[in-house]
Scaffold this motif. Structure first.
Motif, PDB file in Angstrom:
ATOM      1  N   GLU A 134      38.629  50.455 -78.744  1.00 12.65           N
ATOM      2  CA  GLU A 134      38.646  49.285 -77.844  1.00 12.65           C
ATOM      3  C   GLU A 134      39.426  49.557 -76.557  1.00 12.65           C
ATOM      4  N   HIS A 135      40.064  50.705 -76.446  1.00 13.58           N
ATOM      5  CA  HIS A 135      40.826  51.014 -75.220  1.00 13.58           C
ATOM      6  C   HIS A 135      39.866  50.961 -74.029  1.00 13.58           C
ATOM      7  N   PRO A 136      40.284  50.329 -72.930  1.00 15.54           N
ATOM      8  CA  PRO A 136      39.345  50.188 -71.805  1.00 15.54           C
ATOM      9  C   PRO A 136      38.813  51.523 -71.279  1.00 15.54           C
ATOM     10  N   GLN A 137      39.558  52.620 -71.466  1.00  9.29           N
ATOM     11  CA  GLN A 137      39.094  53.915 -70.953  1.00  9.29           C
ATOM     12  C   GLN A 137      38.395  54.763 -72.019  1.00  9.29           C
ATOM     13  N   SER A 138      38.223  54.224 -73.229  1.00  4.68           N
ATOM     14  CA  SER A 138      37.454  55.008 -74.208  1.00  4.68           C
ATOM     15  C   SER A 138      35.999  55.023 -73.740  1.00  4.68           C
ATOM     16  N   SER A 151      34.079  52.025 -74.974  1.00  2.55           N
ATOM     17  CA  SER A 151      34.188  50.835 -74.108  1.00  2.55           C
ATOM     18  C   SER A 151      33.331  50.999 -72.868  1.00  2.55           C
ATOM     19  N   PHE A 152      33.406  52.180 -72.249  1.00  4.27           N
ATOM     20  CA  PHE A 152      32.643  52.431 -71.022  1.00  4.27           C
ATOM     21  C   PHE A 152      31.151  52.163 -71.254  1.00  4.27           C
ATOM     22  N   MET A 153      30.626  52.732 -72.323  1.00  8.91           N
ATOM     23  CA  MET A 153      29.169  52.641 -72.531  1.00  8.91           C
ATOM     24  C   MET A 153      28.729  51.217 -72.869  1.00  8.91           C
ATOM     25  N   TRP A 154      29.521  50.539 -73.695  1.00  7.94           N
ATOM     26  CA  TRP A 154      29.126  49.167 -74.039  1.00  7.94           C
ATOM     27  C   TRP A 154      29.258  48.264 -72.833  1.00  7.94           C
ATOM     28  N   GLU A 155      30.327  48.445 -72.067  1.00  2.36           N
ATOM     29  CA  GLU A 155      30.564  47.595 -70.903  1.00  2.36           C
ATOM     30  C   GLU A 155      29.517  47.828 -69.818  1.00  2.36           C
ATOM     31  N   ASN A 156      29.190  49.101 -69.572  1.00  2.38           N
ATOM     32  CA  ASN A 156      28.372  49.427 -68.398  1.00  2.38           C
ATOM     33  C   ASN A 156      26.889  49.569 -68.678  1.00  2.38           C
ATOM     34  N   ARG A 176      26.075  53.806 -61.313  1.00  7.54           N
ATOM     35  CA  ARG A 176      24.981  53.140 -60.614  1.00  7.54           C
ATOM     36  C   ARG A 176      23.648  53.383 -61.326  1.00  7.54           C
ATOM     37  N   LEU A 177      23.520  54.546 -61.958  1.00  4.47           N
ATOM     38  CA  LEU A 177      22.310  54.820 -62.730  1.00  4.47           C
ATOM     39  C   LEU A 177      22.126  53.743 -63.800  1.00  4.47           C
ATOM     40  N   TYR A 178      23.204  53.422 -64.489  1.00  6.62           N
ATOM     41  CA  TYR A 178      23.105  52.423 -65.552  1.00  6.62           C
ATOM     42  C   TYR A 178      22.803  51.042 -64.971  1.00  6.62           C
ATOM     43  N   GLN A 179      23.378  50.744 -63.801  1.00  6.87           N
ATOM     44  CA  GLN A 179      23.076  49.439 -63.181  1.00  6.87           C
ATOM     45  C   GLN A 179      21.589  49.333 -62.845  1.00  6.87           C
ATOM     46  N   ILE A 180      21.036  50.424 -62.329  1.00  2.00           N
ATOM     47  CA  ILE A 180      19.612  50.386 -61.963  1.00  2.00           C
ATOM     48  C   ILE A 180      18.766  50.252 -63.224  1.00  2.00           C
ATOM     49  N   LEU A 181      19.101  51.010 -64.246  1.00  2.00           N
ATOM     50  CA  LEU A 181      18.310  50.947 -65.480  1.00  2.00           C
ATOM     51  C   LEU A 181      18.366  49.542 -66.084  1.00  2.00           C
ATOM     52  N   ILE A 182      19.534  48.905 -66.011  1.00  2.14           N
ATOM     53  CA  ILE A 182      19.657  47.526 -66.524  1.00  2.14           C
ATOM     54  C   ILE A 182      18.713  46.616 -65.732  1.00  2.14           C
TER      55      ILE A 182
END
Ligand code: PGA
Length: 256
Positions: free
Chosen positions: A71-75, A78-83, A42-48
């Motif tokens: 590229e694994h979804p749980q790497s 991936s987490f940081m680029w996606e979120n 949620r922190l990242y959502q707010i910052l975005i």
């Protein structure tokens, strides 16, 4: 340590987001240490949503699983680029995440430390906390002076993280993590913890002895460490009333 207890995880996250936004506005070339997991989502959502300028920001992530393809979804890549990263104007060359596929892990870890130093050190390090008190993936008994290196996850952490992978046997055993010594060199540490399953680790970190059995307890020695907690995560603190009183009575110029 400054203990900031808010009624909900959302309110506690808002405080953390204001701290980071203020840092980025004051110093657009800030070096931010970032974390993964459910806590900072949620922190990242707010910052975005704040539409901050990330064009000069430099980031270093705490940790990454060893052996998962990037590229694994749980790497954590991936987490940081996606979120976060794909939603802001950060330059890809300013993003640093440990390489879980580095052919020479010790050499990679030494180079990671060198790049943090070359960037001028971390201004604010965001931290979650494991149910076992880990920060980054510095599991209990990690050297309190440790640097970026390989670690083996505890059975408890592998069980905790199985929810992201579908089953426990898919969770990697090994990770690269910034060390506790590395984390302690950040100019500010900002720990977030939400939910009753973190209460015991939080109480140990804040009110227990400084011990490698609860790695987060080292933050008691950090000159600028803040913990943003929701009520359930704060529920085992014996002096919660005192922390609330201090926060409610801060001088106006210090209020975030
Ligand atoms: P979580 O993990 O945010 O997914 O609870 C925290 C941590 O392990 O540091």
């Amino acid at each position: 340590m400054e203990i900031i207890i808010q009624s909900t995880a959302e309110a506690a996250t808002d405080v953390a987001a204001r701290i980071i936004a203020r840092q980025l506005r004051k110093k657009p070339g800030s070096v931010l240490g970032l974390a993964t997991g459910s806590t900072p989502l949620r922190l990242y959502q707010i910052l975005i949503g704040m539409k901050l300028d990330w064009s000069r920001a430099i980031t270093f992530n705490l940790d990454e699983y060893i052996g998962l393809p990037r590229e694994h979804p749980q790497s954590y890549h991936s987490f940081m680029w996606e979120n976060l990263f794909r939603h802001v104007n950060i330059r890809p060359e300013n993003v640093h995440i440990p390489d879980g596929n580095a052919p020479d892990v010790p050499a990679f870890c030494a180079a990671y430390e060198a790049s943090i130093r070359a960037a001028g050190g971390i201004d604010i390090q965001v931290l979650g906390i494991g149910t076992d008190g880990h920060i980054g993936f510095n599991e209990p008994t990690s050297s309190l002076a440790s640097r970026t290196r390989i670690k083996t996850l505890t059975p408890q952490t592998r069980r905790d993280n199985a929810r992201f992978f579908g089953s426990e046997n898919q969770v990697p055993f090994h990770v690269i993590t910034m060390g506790i010594g590395t984390i302690m060199e950040a100019r500010q540490n900002l720990l977030l913890a939400f939910g009753g399953n973190k209460a015991e680790a939080v109480a140990g970190a804040v009110e227990g002895p400084i011990t490698s059995i609860n790695p987060a307890s080292i933050l008691q020695l950090h000159p600028v460490a803040k913990a943003c907690l929701d009520e359930p995560a704060a529920s085992k603190l014996t002096r919660a009333e005192y922390y609330r009183w201090v926060y409610d009575n801060k001088p106006a110029w210090q209020v975030i």
